[in-house]
Design a protein around this motif. Structure first.
Motif, short mmCIF file in Angstrom:
data_model
loop_
_atom_site.label_atom_id
_atom_site.label_comp_id
_atom_site.label_asym_id
_atom_site.label_seq_id
_atom_site.Cartn_x
_atom_site.Cartn_y
_atom_site.Cartn_z
N PRO A 52 0.83 -1.21 0.00
CA PRO A 52 0.00 0.00 0.00
C PRO A 52 0.87 1.26 0.00
CG PRO A 52 0.16 -0.86 2.21
CD PRO A 52 0.85 -1.85 1.31
N ARG A 53 0.25 2.36 -0.37
CA ARG A 53 0.87 3.67 -0.20
C ARG A 53 0.45 4.15 1.18
NH1 ARG A 53 -1.90 6.81 -3.48
NH2 ARG A 53 -2.69 8.36 -2.03
N VAL A 54 1.40 4.55 1.99
CA VAL A 54 1.12 5.01 3.35
C VAL A 54 1.58 6.44 3.49
CG1 VAL A 54 1.57 4.63 5.79
CG2 VAL A 54 1.37 2.67 4.25
N GLU A 55 0.70 7.28 4.00
CA GLU A 55 1.02 8.68 4.24
C GLU A 55 0.98 8.93 5.74
OE1 GLU A 55 -1.87 10.97 2.11
OE2 GLU A 55 -1.15 10.28 0.15
N ILE A 56 2.09 9.42 6.29
CA ILE A 56 2.17 9.76 7.71
C ILE A 56 2.50 11.24 7.80
CG2 ILE A 56 3.32 9.35 9.91
CD1 ILE A 56 4.10 6.58 8.83
N VAL A 70 2.19 -1.22 12.19
CA VAL A 70 1.78 -2.60 12.42
C VAL A 70 0.39 -2.78 11.82
CG1 VAL A 70 1.32 -4.37 14.16
CG2 VAL A 70 3.06 -2.62 14.59
N MET A 71 0.27 -3.72 10.90
CA MET A 71 -1.03 -4.01 10.30
C MET A 71 -1.50 -5.35 10.85
SD MET A 71 -2.26 -4.60 6.37
CE MET A 71 -1.73 -3.02 5.78
N VAL A 72 -2.55 -5.29 11.67
CA VAL A 72 -3.11 -6.51 12.26
C VAL A 72 -4.59 -6.59 11.94
CG1 VAL A 72 -1.46 -6.58 14.18
CG2 VAL A 72 -3.64 -5.44 14.49
N ASP A 73 -5.09 -7.79 12.00
CA ASP A 73 -6.52 -8.01 11.90
C ASP A 73 -6.97 -8.30 13.33
OD1 ASP A 73 -9.10 -8.87 11.53
OD2 ASP A 73 -8.63 -10.06 9.75
N PRO A 74 -7.68 -7.37 13.97
CA PRO A 74 -8.00 -7.53 15.39
C PRO A 74 -9.04 -8.59 15.70
CG PRO A 74 -9.03 -5.56 14.56
CD PRO A 74 -8.17 -6.10 13.44
N ASP A 75 -9.73 -9.11 14.70
CA ASP A 75 -10.76 -10.11 14.99
C ASP A 75 -10.80 -11.19 13.91
OD1 ASP A 75 -11.82 -8.59 12.95
OD2 ASP A 75 -13.49 -7.82 14.10
N ALA A 76 -9.62 -11.66 13.51
CA ALA A 76 -9.54 -12.71 12.48
C ALA A 76 -10.05 -14.03 13.02
CB ALA A 76 -8.09 -12.85 12.01
N TRP A 90 1.59 -7.42 8.70
CA TRP A 90 2.68 -6.62 8.15
C TRP A 90 3.28 -5.78 9.26
CZ3 TRP A 90 1.96 -1.55 5.22
CH2 TRP A 90 2.99 -1.32 4.33
N LEU A 91 4.62 -5.60 9.24
CA LEU A 91 5.30 -4.80 10.26
C LEU A 91 6.46 -4.06 9.59
CD1 LEU A 91 5.87 -4.15 13.33
CD2 LEU A 91 7.34 -6.16 13.30
N VAL A 92 6.52 -2.74 9.76
CA VAL A 92 7.62 -1.92 9.26
C VAL A 92 8.06 -1.02 10.41
CG1 VAL A 92 8.40 -0.26 7.52
CG2 VAL A 92 6.59 -1.90 6.95
#
Length: 105
Positions: A52-56, A70-76, A90-92
């Motif tokens: 993805p393109r991420v803008e901070i 940190v990209m998590v699925d909180p209710d997978a 995903w983690l950067v």
């Protein structure tokens, strides 16, 4: 600090379940192609093949900040059956506030 009851992270029960309340000091936007990811949006795997393109955007452009994304699925796998809670996708780390996530590790 409590967040507004209209905040999407509060409404989605991320604040209080996955995250403790916090003070927001940066704006984060995530896009897959031209579609912005928002709370509770669903994307097919075919839509997430590319990074993805991420803008901070922080509140103080002169400060030297580094972010961790940190990209998590909180209710997978689903809200009704969260057997794999907080699945890490995903983690950067070490993303400079003035640069792209591609500068992170």
């Amino acid at each position: 600090m409590p967040r507004s009851g209209t905040d999407s992270l509060v409404l989605g029960e991320v604040i209080g379940d996955v995250l403790d309340p916090f003070i927001k000091f940066a704006t984060l936007r995530v896009f897959y192609e031209s579609r912005e990811v928002i709370n509770a949006c669903e994307l097919r795997p075919s839509q997430t093949i590319n990074l993805p393109r991420v803008e901070i955007q922080g509140n103080d452009p002169t400060a030297t900040y580094y972010y961790t994304l940190v990209m998590v699925d909180p209710d997978a796998p689903s809200p009704g059956n969260p057997t794999e809670r907080e699945y890490l996708h995903w983690l950067v780390t070490n993303i400079p506030a003035t640069g792209s996530i591609s500068y992170g590790k």
